[in-house]
Design an enzyme around this catalytic site. Structure first.
Site, PDB file in Angstrom:
ATOM      1  N   ALA A   1       0.802  -1.220   0.000  1.00 15.34           N
ATOM      2  CA  ALA A   1       0.000   0.000   0.000  1.00 15.34           C
ATOM      3  C   ALA A   1       0.839   1.276   0.000  1.00 15.34           C
ATOM      4  O   ALA A   1       0.649   2.167  -0.831  1.00 15.34           O
ATOM      5  CB  ALA A   1      -0.955  -0.008   1.200  1.00 15.34           C
TER       6      ALA A   1
ATOM      7  N   ARG B   1      -8.049  -4.201   6.829  1.00 15.72           N
ATOM      8  CA  ARG B   1      -8.006  -5.522   6.205  1.00 15.72           C
ATOM      9  C   ARG B   1      -8.464  -6.559   7.229  1.00 15.72           C
ATOM     10  O   ARG B   1      -7.786  -6.806   8.237  1.00 15.72           O
ATOM     11  CB  ARG B   1      -6.586  -5.853   5.726  1.00 15.72           C
TER      12      ARG B   1
ATOM     13  N   GLY C   1     -16.821   4.382  -2.405  1.00 16.40           N
ATOM     14  CA  GLY C   1     -16.963   3.428  -3.500  1.00 16.40           C
ATOM     15  C   GLY C   1     -17.410   4.092  -4.790  1.00 16.40           C
ATOM     16  O   GLY C   1     -16.857   5.115  -5.210  1.00 16.40           O
TER      17      GLY C   1
ATOM     18  N   ASP D   1      -4.782   3.153  -3.215  1.00 20.23           N
ATOM     19  CA  ASP D   1      -3.449   3.742  -3.026  1.00 20.23           C
ATOM     20  C   ASP D   1      -3.173   4.795  -4.094  1.00 20.23           C
ATOM     21  O   ASP D   1      -2.584   5.844  -3.813  1.00 20.23           O
ATOM     22  CB  ASP D   1      -2.382   2.649  -3.082  1.00 20.23           C
TER      23      ASP D   1
END
Length: 321
Positions: free
Chosen positions: A37, A172, A233, A263
């Site tokens: 990332a 995550r 999103g 990223d």
């Protein structure tokens, strides 16, 4: 003029990907890319005009050298601690590319990688004390207890040195649960100036309810942040600086490889915002950079400024040349 200096601290991995449509269990070929990332952010920002350094700990092996060579290809300066221990290793992940209705599958093999043992005392300090901005993501403290403390010292040292501290929650679920993440991240946020967070992570991990603007305003107030960027999103992104909010929709794109999109968004935003572009302009560049990344294989956004400008100008034919 000297471009602003950005330092990114975090993990890098080797990505081993099957050719499109081939399952891992039957393929005889794997494509190799360098991912991670913070490194992805550094690459996007460097390619769009910043002076980027990536700090990490790598095994003192040809595999580790491959990582530094990959970043140098993008003119990112690797400032690396070399792990010469017998069990030094680089994390990897396997990507099985899928297509609807069979989705892609990612399998990680990163436990015990060299970065998990990195302490602040062994890292080079100049990249943190001499940078204009220092970036870390939530992936880094999720990797080990050692990195929780290292991340905290990186952020506090950078902030004390006058750098703008940038943090991307980047939650995550395969690394930690929401409660563990919340406990760690809320301890780190007081040393953060600029926060990137997905709306879903703000709700599930940080327990902030409401629409993107409400979440951004509440986070801004609770942690005395300079700027909060909430990504939503397909609905785009919203930024709030304590006085004004700005919204940016996504650019339509054909997705070849979605990994690294977030990223690229962060790197594109910082490349504009740190050069004193307005927040709306920085958001627009971030969205264009993210859209371009989705058309590029591998983790990094291998782009040029004129490609971003072409998207912003609506000149699709120019991009394809």
């Amino acid at each position: 003029m000297t471009p602003p200096r950005l330092t990114a601290f975090g993990e890098s991995l080797l990505r081993l990907a099957t050719p499109t449509a081939e399952p891992i269990e039957t393929t005889d070929t794997l494509d190799v890319h360098v991912g991670g990332a913070e490194g992805n952010v550094a690459v996007a920002a460097q390619r769009l005009g910043l002076d980027a350094t990536w700090v990490s700990k790598l095994p003192a092996t040809p595999v580790g050298e491959k990582v530094t060579s990959a970043y140098r290809t993008h003119d990112v300066d690797p400032a690396v601690v070399w792990d010469e221990s017998d069990d030094a290793r680089l994390g990897t992940y396997y990507l099985e590319a899928g297509a609807a209705p069979r989705g892609s599958q990612v399998i990680y093999d990163r436990a015990g990688s060299s970065i998990t043992t990195a302490t602040f005392d062994e890292l080079p300090t100049a990249p943190f004390t001499e940078a204009d901005a220092v970036h870390v993501s939530g992936i880094t403290p999720a990797l080990s207890e050692t990195l929780v403390e290292t991340t905290k010292e990186v952020l506090s040292t950078a902030k004390d040195s006058g750098a703008t501290t940038v943090f991307d929650v980047n939650y995550r679920s395969n690394l930690w649960d929401p409660e563990s993440a919340r406990e760690t991240l809320t301890d780190l946020l007081p040393d953060v100036d600029v926060l990137f967070v997905a709306h879903r992570d703000a709700e599930a991990v940080l327990e902030y309810d409401g629409d993107a603007e409400t979440v951004a305003a509440d986070l801004h107030a609770d942690y005395d942040l300079d700027l909060v960027i909430v990504t939503t999103g397909e609905a785009g992104a919203l930024a709030f600086d304590g006085e004004r909010s700005a919204h940016q929709p996504v650019f339509e794109t054909e997705t070849v490889d979605a990994i690294g999109t977030g990223d690229a968004f962060v790197g594109g935003f910082l490349a504009a915002w740190l050069t004193e572009e307005s927040i709306p302009v920085a958001l627009e560049q971030a969205a264009a950079t993210a859209a371009l990344k989705r058309t590029i294989g591998g983790d990094a956004a291998t782009i040029r400024p004129e490609m971003v400008e072409s998207i912003l100008d609506g000149d699709v034919e120019e991009i394809s040349r």
